[in-house]
Scaffold this motif. Structure first.
Motif, PDB file in Angstrom:
ATOM      1  N   TYR A 155       0.834  -1.193   0.000  1.00 36.94           N
ATOM      2  CA  TYR A 155       0.000   0.000   0.000  1.00 36.94           C
ATOM      3  C   TYR A 155       0.870   1.245   0.000  1.00 36.94           C
ATOM      4  O   TYR A 155       2.005   1.227   0.496  1.00 36.94           O
ATOM      5  CB  TYR A 155      -0.925   0.021   1.233  1.00 36.94           C
ATOM      6  N   THR A 156       0.345   2.323  -0.543  1.00 40.26           N
ATOM      7  CA  THR A 156       1.055   3.596  -0.480  1.00 40.26           C
ATOM      8  C   THR A 156       0.902   4.182   0.918  1.00 40.26           C
ATOM      9  O   THR A 156       0.027   3.773   1.697  1.00 40.26           O
ATOM     10  CB  THR A 156       0.486   4.591  -1.502  1.00 40.26           C
ATOM     11  N   GLU A 159      -2.610   5.417   1.393  1.00 36.91           N
ATOM     12  CA  GLU A 159      -3.587   4.365   1.658  1.00 36.91           C
ATOM     13  C   GLU A 159      -3.496   3.883   3.104  1.00 36.91           C
ATOM     14  O   GLU A 159      -4.522   3.654   3.759  1.00 36.91           O
ATOM     15  CB  GLU A 159      -3.358   3.189   0.706  1.00 36.91           C
ATOM     16  N   LEU A 166      -5.470  -1.470   7.286  1.00 42.31           N
ATOM     17  CA  LEU A 166      -4.422  -1.869   6.350  1.00 42.31           C
ATOM     18  C   LEU A 166      -3.060  -1.857   7.036  1.00 42.31           C
ATOM     19  O   LEU A 166      -2.765  -0.975   7.842  1.00 42.31           O
ATOM     20  CB  LEU A 166      -4.375  -0.923   5.148  1.00 42.31           C
ATOM     21  N   ASP A 170       5.403   0.898   2.016  1.00 42.98           N
ATOM     22  CA  ASP A 170       5.287   1.586   0.738  1.00 42.98           C
ATOM     23  C   ASP A 170       6.405   1.101  -0.181  1.00 42.98           C
ATOM     24  O   ASP A 170       7.461   1.717  -0.288  1.00 42.98           O
ATOM     25  CB  ASP A 170       5.381   3.097   0.963  1.00 42.98           C
ATOM     26  N   LYS A 206      -3.176  -3.122  -8.601  1.00 39.09           N
ATOM     27  CA  LYS A 206      -2.117  -2.523  -7.808  1.00 39.09           C
ATOM     28  C   LYS A 206      -0.757  -3.023  -8.295  1.00 39.09           C
ATOM     29  O   LYS A 206      -0.522  -4.218  -8.386  1.00 39.09           O
ATOM     30  CB  LYS A 206      -2.295  -2.878  -6.328  1.00 39.09           C
ATOM     31  N   HIS A 208       2.543  -1.348  -7.200  1.00 39.87           N
ATOM     32  CA  HIS A 208       3.273  -0.239  -6.603  1.00 39.87           C
ATOM     33  C   HIS A 208       4.751  -0.243  -6.959  1.00 39.87           C
ATOM     34  O   HIS A 208       5.350   0.817  -7.156  1.00 39.87           O
ATOM     35  CB  HIS A 208       3.093  -0.278  -5.088  1.00 39.87           C
TER      36      HIS A 208
END
Length: 348
Positions: A155-156, A159, A166, A170, A206, A208
């Motif tokens: 997740y960023t 997020e 969550l 990153d 997703k 990333h």
């Protein structure tokens, strides 16, 4: 004959932590009526002394025998395996049991099937949401029991900050750092051998790590080559990367994980290209073997075990329904520079 070492007691933990034994009991039983700083001191004392509460005594006294279910699609991958180890260690320290239910990526899992995998309704659940089955399970449980689940995944920072359920790192930011490092060495651009996204595709969902890689190339005004798709296995990666490695104009490759990097290293050897003289290779995850390849692999370290521990701590807090505490923290991803990366050859 040496006497066996006496097991630590609740009073030993209380003495080391500087609290009452009633406070230790509250922490062990997951009571929300303990300050965060006090809870952390007690947990540190429990870990240091190796204290193990008596599960049978707690059960006979009417206390809950807590458990957590982990839903995952693959326990053979290094990230999920290390996160599971962190969950299990954190759960074991508080006498929680851990069960694992594997979601087969080849199956279509209905909502009812996912829910049926839990031993009972509302079972505290941690989901490894790095692929399509995990993402589906995350959505099902978010709709049905949002206070009893957390999801681990890529997740960023935005997020993670926006969603209290969550947990992750990153890795887009980490991929950007690795790409920038290769550009700073003098490579004209960086190619990318990509893992599947969370939806099981390469063109959507997703991604990333790929996003962080592409962003840095665009910002630097460099060519953004089409990512080369690979599956999760070394065999799939080896087949996918051989044409890329055979191209003498390719001088740097960022791999989606260390297994893909290992396949790339082998493909380079068979193509007669020296590493890092002709080709720089950077992996991702810092798996245990990465320091022992020849040459040793430059890679991005991610502390998945700490993520697992943090996920368990966050889940307990959400199940307790206590006043929000700060999100568990762990080390940021870190680029580990070893021997597979260097400046491009003058003849490249």
């Amino acid at each position: 004959m040496a006497q066996p070492k006496k097991a630590a007691s609740i009073w030993d933990v209380a003495r080391l932590a500087g609290v009452s034994h009633q406070t230790v009991s509250r922490v062990v039983n997951g009571s929300p009526r303990v300050a965060a700083a006090t809870r952390d001191k007690v947990l540190e004392a429990i870990a240091e002394l190796g204290y193990r509460p008596n599960r049978l005594a707690r059960s006979l006294a009417g206390g809950a025998v807590e458990s957590v279910t982990v839903l995952t699609a693959d326990t053979s991958l290094y990230g999920p395996e290390a996160a599971l180890r962190g969950i299990e260690k954190a759960a074991r320290s508080l006498e929680w049991s851990v069960s694992i239910s594997v979601l087969d990526p080849a199956d279509t899992h209905s909502d009812a099937d996912i829910i049926a995998r839990l031993p009972r309704a509302g079972e505290p659940t941690i989901i490894m949401a790095h692929d399509e089955p995990g993402m589906r399970a995350k959505q099902v449980l978010l709709d049905t029991q949002p206070q009893a689940m957390v999801a681990i995944g890529p997740y960023t920072a935005e997020e993670l900050a926006a969603s209290p359920w969550l947990v992750g790192m990153d890795d887009g930011k980490a991929a950007a750092e690795a790409t920038r490092y290769l550009l700073d060495l003098g490579h004209a651009t960086v190619h990318h051998l990509a893992i599947p996204t969370s939806t099981g595709t390469f063109g959507g969902g997703k991604a990333h790590r790929a996003d962080g890689w592409a962003r840095v190339l665009r910002e630097a005004g460099r060519e953004v080559p089409a990512p080369v798709p690979s599956g999760w296995t070394i065999t799939e990666a080896f087949k996918a990367v051989r044409p890329l490695v055979a191209d003498p104009s390719v001088t740097a490759i960022l791999c989606g994980n260390d297994h893909l990097a290992l396949a790339t290293l082998r493909a380079a050897h068979l193509a007669g290209r020296s590493v890092p003289g002709d080709l720089s290779i950077v992996g991702f995850d810092n798996t245990p073997f990465s320091a022992f390849t020849t040459p040793a692999l430059t890679t991005v370290n991610q502390d998945f075990e700490s993520v697992g521990r943090g996920a368990f701590e966050l889940l307990r807090h959400r199940v307790d329904g206590a006043i929000p505490r700060p999100r568990p923290s762990w080390p940021e991803p870190e680029l580990i520079v070893r021997e597979t990366s260097g400046p491009p050859s003058p003849r490249s």
